[in-house]
Write an enzyme that holds these catalytic residues in place. Structure first.
Site, short mmCIF file in Angstrom:
data_model
loop_
_atom_site.label_atom_id
_atom_site.label_comp_id
_atom_site.label_asym_id
_atom_site.label_seq_id
_atom_site.Cartn_x
_atom_site.Cartn_y
_atom_site.Cartn_z
N ASP A 70 -2.50 0.45 8.25
CA ASP A 70 -1.28 1.22 7.97
C ASP A 70 -0.14 0.85 8.93
O ASP A 70 0.74 1.68 9.20
CB ASP A 70 -1.56 2.73 8.04
CG ASP A 70 -2.60 3.16 7.03
OD1 ASP A 70 -2.65 2.57 5.94
OD2 ASP A 70 -3.37 4.10 7.33
N ASN A 130 0.85 -1.19 0.00
CA ASN A 130 0.00 0.00 0.00
C ASN A 130 0.89 1.23 0.00
O ASN A 130 1.98 1.22 0.57
CB ASN A 130 -0.86 0.00 1.28
CG ASN A 130 -1.74 1.23 1.41
OD1 ASN A 130 -2.41 1.64 0.45
ND2 ASN A 130 -1.75 1.84 2.59
N SER A 142 4.82 6.66 2.45
CA SER A 142 5.42 5.36 2.74
C SER A 142 4.78 4.28 1.87
O SER A 142 3.57 4.30 1.67
CB SER A 142 5.18 4.97 4.21
OG SER A 142 5.60 5.99 5.09
N HIS A 186 0.88 5.05 1.39
CA HIS A 186 0.16 5.85 2.40
C HIS A 186 0.85 7.21 2.51
O HIS A 186 2.08 7.29 2.60
CB HIS A 186 0.20 5.13 3.75
CG HIS A 186 -0.49 5.89 4.83
ND1 HIS A 186 -1.87 5.92 4.93
CD2 HIS A 186 -0.02 6.67 5.83
CE1 HIS A 186 -2.20 6.70 5.96
NE2 HIS A 186 -1.10 7.16 6.52
C1 GAR Z 1 -2.56 9.15 -2.59
O1 GAR Z 1 -2.08 10.33 -2.00
C2 GAR Z 1 -2.34 7.97 -1.68
O2 GAR Z 1 -1.15 8.05 -0.95
C3 GAR Z 1 -3.52 8.09 -0.77
O3 GAR Z 1 -4.59 8.46 -1.60
C4 GAR Z 1 -4.08 9.20 -2.70
C5 GAR Z 1 -4.58 8.57 -3.98
O4 GAR Z 1 -4.29 9.39 -5.09
N1 GAR Z 1 -3.79 6.87 -0.09
C6 GAR Z 1 -4.36 6.79 1.11
O5 GAR Z 1 -4.72 7.77 1.73
C7 GAR Z 1 -4.54 5.38 1.63
N2 GAR Z 1 -5.07 5.40 2.95
P1 GAR Z 1 -4.46 8.81 -6.55
O6 GAR Z 1 -5.86 8.22 -6.66
O7 GAR Z 1 -4.31 10.01 -7.44
O8 GAR Z 1 -3.40 7.78 -6.78
#
Ligand code: GAR
Length: 210
Positions: free
Chosen positions: A145, A107, A136, A109
């Site tokens: 997480d 994942n 991360s 995060h």
């Molecule tokens: C990213 O910033 C990712 O790190 C985060 O969501 C966004 C997705 O952006 N993930 C989380 O918060 C997981 N808990 P994207 O759809 O443009 O890739």
């Protein structure tokens, strides 16, 4: 080539970065399936445009989180995926359903774990007055997480930063970080089983992939 499935709930810019890295010849992987819990997710359209099979599962169509998660992971298993990447997948996956995947699911995060698990990570970093923030990539375990961190990207928080600017700037780093980790795995330089000595909630170790 490593067979990779991706789960995403949102716009899919991290998925886009993976596809771009593959197209540039930097990532010897095949994206076999992209799944989402949201039919409107931009990630699904990006996948379709790239010729990757997609599916959506609506959580409301399932009696429980558990049933949803088992169906979700069953679909991914049936795709022949060897590695599962959560790229902006905004649901917690049931620990039992996850069990066969532990060590083969990662994942991204948006925080410097172990800081700020869960939501609103940019806001929390700003409110804490942190000097730096980051993202991360970690192995997914039953603990939200909380799985072992594989790699992180860091950036300095600027005086004028707000939640939006910080999130945007971090995203650029995420787009480097996630393909880089995938490249390590695809090159066989990062084991797809959890690192030695790491307790994964008592779950048995997975067999390394051939
Ligand atoms: C990213 O910033 C990712 O790190 C985060 O969501 C966004 C997705 O952006 N993930 C989380 O918060 C997981 N808990 P994207 O759809 O443009 O890739």
């Amino acid at each position: 080539r490593l067979r990779v499935a991706v789960l995403a709930s949102g716009r899919g810019s991290n998925l886009q970065a993976l596809i771009a890295a593959r197209d540039a010849g930097r990532l010897p992987v095949d994206f076999v399936l992209v799944g989402s819990d949201k039919a409107s997710a931009g990630a699904l359209q990006l996948a379709r445009d790239a010729g990757i099979p997609t599916f959506t599962l609506d959580p409301k169509a399932y009696a429980s989180r558990r049933e949803f998660d088992f169906e979700l992971l069953h679909r991914l298993d049936a795709s022949g995926a060897q590695l599962l990447v959560l790229a902006g997948f905004m649901r917690i996956i049931d620990g039992e359903a996850l069990r066969p995947w532990v060590g083969r699911i990662i994942n991204i995060h948006p925080s410097l774990l172990p800081k700020y698990r869960g939501l609103h990570t940019h806001r929390r970093a700003l409110e804490a007055g942190d000097a730096e923030h980051g993202a991360s990539v970690h192995y997914v375990t039953a603990e939200l997480d909380g799985g072992p961190v594989i790699a992180q990207a860091r950036l300095a928080i600027q005086p004028g930063d707000d939640e939006h600017s910080l999130a945007e700037r971090l995203l650029g780093h995420e787009h480097q970080l996630l393909p880089a980790v995938l490249q390590l795995i695809a090159d066989g330089r990062l084991a797809l089983s959890p690192p030695d000595g790491v307790a994964l909630d008592g779950l048995p170790r997975q067999q390394p992939l051939q």
